[in-house]
Design an enzyme around this catalytic site. Sequence first.
Site, PDB file in Angstrom:
ATOM      1  N   GLY A  16       8.839   6.702  -6.716  1.00 20.35           N
ATOM      2  CA  GLY A  16       8.994   5.750  -5.785  1.00 20.35           C
ATOM      3  C   GLY A  16       9.256   4.434  -6.334  1.00 20.35           C
ATOM      4  O   GLY A  16      10.075   3.478  -6.032  1.00 20.35           O
ATOM      5  N   ASN A  17       8.808   4.265  -7.879  1.00 23.49           N
ATOM      6  CA  ASN A  17       9.022   3.157  -8.613  1.00 23.49           C
ATOM      7  C   ASN A  17      10.487   3.008  -9.209  1.00 23.49           C
ATOM      8  O   ASN A  17      10.772   1.988  -9.418  1.00 23.49           O
ATOM      9  CB  ASN A  17       8.070   3.078  -9.609  1.00 23.49           C
ATOM     10  CG  ASN A  17       6.675   2.732  -9.116  1.00 23.49           C
ATOM     11  OD1 ASN A  17       6.470   1.767  -8.695  1.00 23.49           O
ATOM     12  ND2 ASN A  17       5.567   3.530  -9.519  1.00 23.49           N
ATOM     13  N   LYS A 134      -4.867   5.130  -6.547  1.00 31.68           N
ATOM     14  CA  LYS A 134      -3.494   5.357  -6.384  1.00 31.68           C
ATOM     15  C   LYS A 134      -2.815   3.762  -6.432  1.00 31.68           C
ATOM     16  O   LYS A 134      -3.164   3.168  -5.284  1.00 31.68           O
ATOM     17  CB  LYS A 134      -3.071   6.227  -5.353  1.00 31.68           C
ATOM     18  CG  LYS A 134      -1.658   6.083  -4.917  1.00 31.68           C
ATOM     19  CD  LYS A 134      -0.811   7.248  -5.243  1.00 31.68           C
ATOM     20  CE  LYS A 134       0.480   7.261  -5.153  1.00 31.68           C
ATOM     21  NZ  LYS A 134       1.379   7.454  -6.370  1.00 31.68           N
ATOM     22  N   LYS A 213       2.525  12.045  -5.452  1.00 29.99           N
ATOM     23  CA  LYS A 213       3.490  12.890  -5.243  1.00 29.99           C
ATOM     24  C   LYS A 213       3.855  14.006  -6.220  1.00 29.99           C
ATOM     25  O   LYS A 213       4.515  15.204  -6.130  1.00 29.99           O
ATOM     26  CB  LYS A 213       4.727  12.087  -4.945  1.00 29.99           C
ATOM     27  CG  LYS A 213       5.462  11.586  -5.877  1.00 29.99           C
ATOM     28  CD  LYS A 213       6.652  12.045  -6.745  1.00 29.99           C
ATOM     29  CE  LYS A 213       7.268  11.421  -8.007  1.00 29.99           C
ATOM     30  NZ  LYS A 213       6.200  10.563  -8.613  1.00 29.99           N
ATOM     31  N   LYS A 275       1.398  13.031 -13.740  1.00 31.85           N
ATOM     32  CA  LYS A 275       2.594  13.581 -13.982  1.00 31.85           C
ATOM     33  C   LYS A 275       2.358  15.004 -14.901  1.00 31.85           C
ATOM     34  O   LYS A 275       2.884  16.198 -14.914  1.00 31.85           O
ATOM     35  CB  LYS A 275       3.650  12.670 -14.634  1.00 31.85           C
ATOM     36  CG  LYS A 275       4.322  11.804 -13.383  1.00 31.85           C
ATOM     37  CD  LYS A 275       5.386  11.002 -14.310  1.00 31.85           C
ATOM     38  CE  LYS A 275       5.587   9.523 -13.372  1.00 31.85           C
ATOM     39  NZ  LYS A 275       5.520   9.698 -12.017  1.00 31.85           N
TER      40      LYS A 275
HETATM   41  P1  ADP Z   1       6.673   6.871 -10.579  1.00 27.63           P
HETATM   42  O1  ADP Z   1       6.818   6.200  -9.244  1.00 27.63           O
HETATM   43  O2  ADP Z   1       7.942   7.542 -10.999  1.00 27.63           O
HETATM   44  O3  ADP Z   1       5.508   7.895 -10.192  1.00 27.63           O
HETATM   45  P2  ADP Z   1       4.693   5.669 -12.280  1.00 27.63           P
HETATM   46  O4  ADP Z   1       4.653   4.147 -12.276  1.00 27.63           O
HETATM   47  O5  ADP Z   1       3.736   6.231 -11.356  1.00 27.63           O
HETATM   48  O6  ADP Z   1       6.199   5.985 -11.657  1.00 27.63           O
HETATM   49  O7  ADP Z   1       4.508   6.360 -13.531  1.00 27.63           O
HETATM   50  C1  ADP Z   1       5.465   5.895 -14.502  1.00 27.63           C
HETATM   51  C2  ADP Z   1       5.206   4.872 -15.438  1.00 27.63           C
HETATM   52  O8  ADP Z   1       3.881   5.472 -16.263  1.00 27.63           O
HETATM   53  C3  ADP Z   1       5.755   4.171 -16.431  1.00 27.63           C
HETATM   54  O9  ADP Z   1       6.672   3.231 -15.725  1.00 27.63           O
HETATM   55  C4  ADP Z   1       5.066   3.604 -17.466  1.00 27.63           C
HETATM   56  O10 ADP Z   1       4.780   2.279 -17.497  1.00 27.63           O
HETATM   57  C5  ADP Z   1       3.675   4.473 -16.922  1.00 27.63           C
HETATM   58  N1  ADP Z   1       3.102   5.183 -18.384  1.00 27.63           N
HETATM   59  C6  ADP Z   1       1.773   5.040 -18.698  1.00 27.63           C
HETATM   60  N2  ADP Z   1       1.502   5.544 -19.889  1.00 27.63           N
HETATM   61  C7  ADP Z   1       2.689   6.362 -20.000  1.00 27.63           C
HETATM   62  C8  ADP Z   1       2.763   7.035 -21.380  1.00 27.63           C
HETATM   63  N3  ADP Z   1       2.089   7.379 -22.151  1.00 27.63           N
HETATM   64  N4  ADP Z   1       4.176   7.401 -21.393  1.00 27.63           N
HETATM   65  C9  ADP Z   1       5.139   6.864 -20.694  1.00 27.63           C
HETATM   66  N5  ADP Z   1       4.959   6.242 -19.579  1.00 27.63           N
HETATM   67  C10 ADP Z   1       3.843   5.724 -19.410  1.00 27.63           C
HETATM   68 MG    MG Z   2       3.591   7.601  -9.599  1.00 27.22          MG
END
Ligand code: ADP
Ligand code: MG
Length: 313
Positions: A16-17, A134, A213, A275
Amino acid sequence: MKDSPVRPVLLVALGGNALIRKGQQGTISEQFENLRVPISQIARLTRDYRVIITHGNGPQVGNLLLQQECTEEVPRMPLEILVAQTQGQIGYMIESTLDSELMRQGIAASRPLVSLISYVVVDEHSPAFTTPTKPIGPVIPEDRVPSCPYPVRLTEKGFRRVVASPEPVAIVEKSEILRLIEMDFVVICCGGGGIPVVREGRSFAGVDAVIDKDLASARLACEVGVDIFVIATDVPGVAIDYGTEHQRFLARLDVNRAWLYAAQGQFPEGSMLPKIQAAIRFLEGGGKRAVITSVEAIEEAVAARAGTEVIRG
Ligand code: ADP
Ligand code: MG
């Protein structure tokens, strides 16, 4: 074009981001523009794969929540209704963008597509209902945090509202999705983690939560028997020491090491941790390949040339 039954199934989970980029306001033209990047790649991938697309809704569902809090004149809707709204709005954006791309690439006729309102069953006794994790909606300026009437947490992007996010237990429309895939439809489903429901006798009732998600996508990937699971987000992959001067993106990450890093706090709850968990659950459920990558590098990740591939330990 190859015969449909032999093409492997690819699931792409869009963040979503990634639809509203850092520093953007999230106007509709920004979101459509951002979508072109992953969708043009996905359109090309439909030549070799049967494709399922899932998507997040963190920024969008948080915006809807804020919008409805701006007025007392219309009744407020619970979160599950807002999740359903985001399945409609983002499903429409993905579907129309993909439709144009398939047309442009000359493969529209052979690749019908559909977006499906999807329910996901959660455990009603989950502790998640009392501990919101969340992040949703926009970043909140620090000086406004003390006066926020809802739970707020500091994330890597700044302070954000947090809501309950129970574990997905089962995908209600699993057999419909399977049949659509067998008929060679590109299926957009489980948007925003799915509409969270609990079983009530023989029917379902919505609950006030937003399912992650990535975890819902992993559940779907296992239930449907997906071959490749790609989690596309706004960073190139998984990093250790993320956000520090020692930050290092990993091309491969085995499950044992992933747990070790998770225990060190390398992966925050509500963003990177789900993830990693999703990739691991998929592999443990019999999946072949799980890759975490950027929305710009989906095709490269499928070709094993980008992103972080999570591998069995
Ligand atoms: P999405 O909407 O794709 O689910 P999120 O914001 O939930 O995005 O997750 C992606 C974010 O995770 C990245 O923008 C980054 O800021 C963060 N992040 C935190 N820890 C890590 C890490 N170890 N490696 C990569 N990204 C990370
Ligand atoms: Mg996310």
